[in-house]
Design an enzyme around this catalytic site. Sequence first.
Site, mmCIF file in Angstrom:
data_model
loop_
_atom_site.group_PDB
_atom_site.id
_atom_site.type_symbol
_atom_site.label_atom_id
_atom_site.label_comp_id
_atom_site.label_asym_id
_atom_site.label_seq_id
_atom_site.Cartn_x
_atom_site.Cartn_y
_atom_site.Cartn_z
ATOM 1 N N HIS A 171 28.509 33.722 43.226
ATOM 2 C CA HIS A 171 29.407 34.793 42.781
ATOM 3 C C HIS A 171 29.767 34.600 41.318
ATOM 4 O O HIS A 171 30.140 33.501 40.907
ATOM 5 C CB HIS A 171 30.689 34.796 43.627
ATOM 6 C CG HIS A 171 30.434 35.026 45.085
ATOM 7 N ND1 HIS A 171 30.228 36.276 45.617
ATOM 8 C CD2 HIS A 171 30.331 34.156 46.115
ATOM 9 C CE1 HIS A 171 30.025 36.168 46.919
ATOM 10 N NE2 HIS A 171 30.072 34.890 47.242
ATOM 11 N N GLU A 228 32.604 43.159 43.010
ATOM 12 C CA GLU A 228 33.114 42.047 43.833
ATOM 13 C C GLU A 228 33.958 41.075 43.020
ATOM 14 O O GLU A 228 33.737 40.884 41.829
ATOM 15 C CB GLU A 228 31.954 41.327 44.520
ATOM 16 C CG GLU A 228 31.074 40.517 43.572
ATOM 17 C CD GLU A 228 31.047 39.048 43.947
ATOM 18 O OE1 GLU A 228 32.069 38.536 44.461
ATOM 19 O OE2 GLU A 228 30.008 38.397 43.711
#
Lengths: 555, 555
Positions: free
Chosen positions: B370, B195
């Site tokens: 993240h 990601e």
Amino acid sequence: MSTENNLLSIFALGGLNEIGKNMYAIEYGDDIVLIDCGNKFPDESLLGIDLIIPDISYIIENKDRVRALIVTHGHEDHIGGVPFFLKQVNVPVYATSFTLGLIEIKLKEHRILRESELIDINSDSVVQIGEMNISFFKVAHSIPDCLGIVFNTPDGTIVHTGDFKFDLTPENNERPDIHKMAAIGNKGVLLLLSESTNAERPGYTPSEQMVGKNLEQILMKAKRKVIVSTFASNVSRIQQVVNANKKTDRKLALLGRSMVNVAKVAMDRGYLTIPKDMLIEPRDINELPPEMVTILCTGSQGETMAALSRLSTGNFRDVEILPEDTVILAAGPIPGNEKNVTSIVDNLYKLGAHVIYGSGSSSGMHVSGHGYQEDLRLMLTLMKPKYFIPIHGEYRMLHHHRMLAESVGVEEGNTFILKNGDVVDIENSIARSNRTVPNGNTYVDGVDVGDMEFVLRDRKKISEDGMLMIIIPMNKQEDKVLADPEFISRGFVDQNFSELRKGMNRITIETINELHEANRYSWNVMKKQLKRAITQYVKERTRKEPMIVPILMDI
Amino acid sequence: MSTENNLLSIFALGGLNEIGKNMYAIEYGDDIVLIDCGNKFPDESLLGIDLIIPDISYIIENKDRVRALIVTHGHEDHIGGVPFFLKQVNVPVYATSFTLGLIEIKLKEHRILRESELIDINSDSVVQIGEMNISFFKVAHSIPDCLGIVFNTPDGTIVHTGDFKFDLTPENNERPDIHKMAAIGNKGVLLLLSESTNAERPGYTPSEQMVGKNLEQILMKAKRKVIVSTFASNVSRIQQVVNANKKTDRKLALLGRSMVNVAKVAMDRGYLTIPKDMLIEPRDINELPPEMVTILCTGSQGETMAALSRLSTGNFRDVEILPEDTVILAAGPIPGNEKNVTSIVDNLYKLGAHVIYGSGSSSGMHVSGHGYQEDLRLMLTLMKPKYFIPIHGEYRMLHHHRMLAESVGVEEGNTFILKNGDVVDIENSIARSNRTVPNGNTYVDGVDVGDMEFVLRDRKKISEDGMLMIIIPMNKQEDKVLADPEFISRGFVDQNFSELRKGMNRITIETINELHEANRYSWNVMKKQLKRAITQYVKERTRKEPMIVPILMDI
């Protein structure tokens, strides 16, 4: 000492609890002086609206007492409303040469330049209006020739800062008049109005010169074309591009209508110097080796029709961005524009360009024109006001600005956090706020100017679930339906529309028959009943609420 | 070694060049395994649309080859499309207990829970599908029990990271399986999908524990109620509020439907521990001294109907924010939500509250889930993939992620920056991308699910300048106008509408007569001509372009 009947009053018609449409007023006795008349750009909820300007109904009511509009600087949120204002209240406009140049462009577009009275002032000017003696001081900002204003009245001195930061090494050597500010403060300031845009950000604003140094390095390293996008009005930044360009022997092309227009004003009036042989036309770019070309363009805010956006999608005539070109976004995105800007960045990367971007000053290619907390504290310290009105900001910015003011000596209770229209009245050096003048948003929509409330409500409703018209041909005298109703929809669709239509047909006939039997012949009642019945039926079946428009046609 | 005919293919149906609607597919021979099925929230340009989900027409076409949907974690952009997907392709769903709990809520709402097959897995599970041997590893993120996935195929190993960061001191002791990742990398990874959300941000993501320490300090100092707003799914953060609350002897109330729902799932399944006597009902808040109350609520993204927004405008039953209360926005605004969030901050200040907010981790009350650049480099280093596909990000993020990959040893040319639908085929350990499967956005609008292109185009057009209908009662057989046309507008207005109406009336009659004389009787031609003529006339007079709808009524 105050003349017996003269009241000193201060209020805003725009700029409080918002960023944009700045407009402030100082009233002393019979005289009203206005400061700035800006616009604001609509957000997505204001469907189709082009511009927002201040509601000036109070000013129109008191037209004969208005003596002047003083404009602090040439940004849209300070001048964008000027043509609309002058069409209704034609008073002299006082501003510095560069600001007037930008205002003239607007007045030309609106075809009212000839009948407008524009008065060129500078920081040494003095203007007497009634008992108000008005003088000025230089402030540094992100556009040339910005002013703060001092209103000397028999009741005391009011200071309006304009937009400012304390850049001690500005590119253009237009240093803020710190000594003059100190002198004003020493003589005593009754009330200060100071801008609050960056009241949430700690520290001092960095100097514009930081950008210049970084620009030069990028231009040195770049092996092909460099495209710099910034605000057209940021002449200092444009000058820095020109200076860096000179050192690296590149040519310069200007793209975008406002870039060309503003550069022309700036060159004509002596604010910008571009060597004659540096400037080239966009169509000549492809004839030069790419390492000799720099392009200055508009569109740093992601505006879809501006040069940068069109370049990023390959839709600009004569100019193409190619792999290994360098694109610099030399302006931070204004809140609300982030998504448009990053989508341009994505497209530029897809073209293979090097992209230099970032929020705030993180890219080294942008510094704010608005003072941070320490700049604001310095202004408050220099002016030593008794009373303070934080202006030019959302509520949280005004709130933080009040705390800054109290931290440098403004007494608790002496800061007024106002709404647009709230008036501060000063009598015997005591300030109070307990009345309001009319205020609000005026919308510009094509050639129309007004409040547009119901038009916007309709657009909003239709934009969410579309619209469904039911047209019923009738004989009004006999109150008789002549043919089956017709159903027409736009922006609304249903997977089983034919079934839905059958149901709506049935409900329409039933509703009309019921009213007929009840002897309630009014067509208005019939429309209302139809609207209600169909809305309910459609909502149950589709979970949507299109705008229902029943049309009874008298044939 | 590969069986002769088996092709290994990888593609995305959502998640590339966007944040949201993640859906990835691994095909090996006759077997398709899907990873995640998320939604995306529409921006303002998608008028009235409720949700966006991936276009799964390719999957529907190949329904009989689809063996499983594996869900990495329970965020909306990974599970939001699941009910819509299962209605069309009913395959087993594999996920961890917490993720399944959140999926179950959705399936209940859509009334398909009973017929769905949900399979509870954990990081030690192994699933065999055809020749694919599928195993998992724990990753840290901002929601409990997140998985990365390892597909061992005869042709090589594919790894999908899920969403992750390397939090070495997570609140919940669910440390990322770094040893397992290292072992996977050591065995050899043919292709990594990782990601890219924070690929633009330098450094490491801070640990969730930072938030805990700051929360505790605020709760210690607060003299009255404390309101903490965060994502309901961020159970670690909720646990930290609970822990800080325990130390300061406060009671806790949960506000907002999703906060209550998710907390229930988390408590039932052992992810969240709240002492029984700590929880109180919202209606009991006013019976306790304010310094004993903490409130956890939804709405940190400024959603207008969520608890925080309603609290900020005084529209929440039972609970009121009072001066000196403390409100903590313990979540950064997702790009696009900044304006709604700051408008709530403004309102909270107006109520006299202390407000703790800020973008990114600047407030000390939020850390991203993240991984930043160093986290991403660490994953790439552990996995040592031959090929790399950056996923889960806008183009610029994928671009930066490629540069990170190359900086830690992925060979130039071995990174695929794909679009949704682009397929990477692997044969004899060589990866190529030169074909595409159908892909796109599917819109959910009330009960309708589809592409809605023309409906949206109409809504957009009407939302900008409104709509103008021209209804002309005619006799079709005789091609004769029976009465004057009627003009009805919505969302469009003109200052001189009666004059405009006269002009339009004239143009309508003229147009019909001209066509009549030219013997061009087709009603379609007539409508087109009318639309063109009226559009032009209205634009010239008003500078607006409402949607013109000519309606010929056959009576």
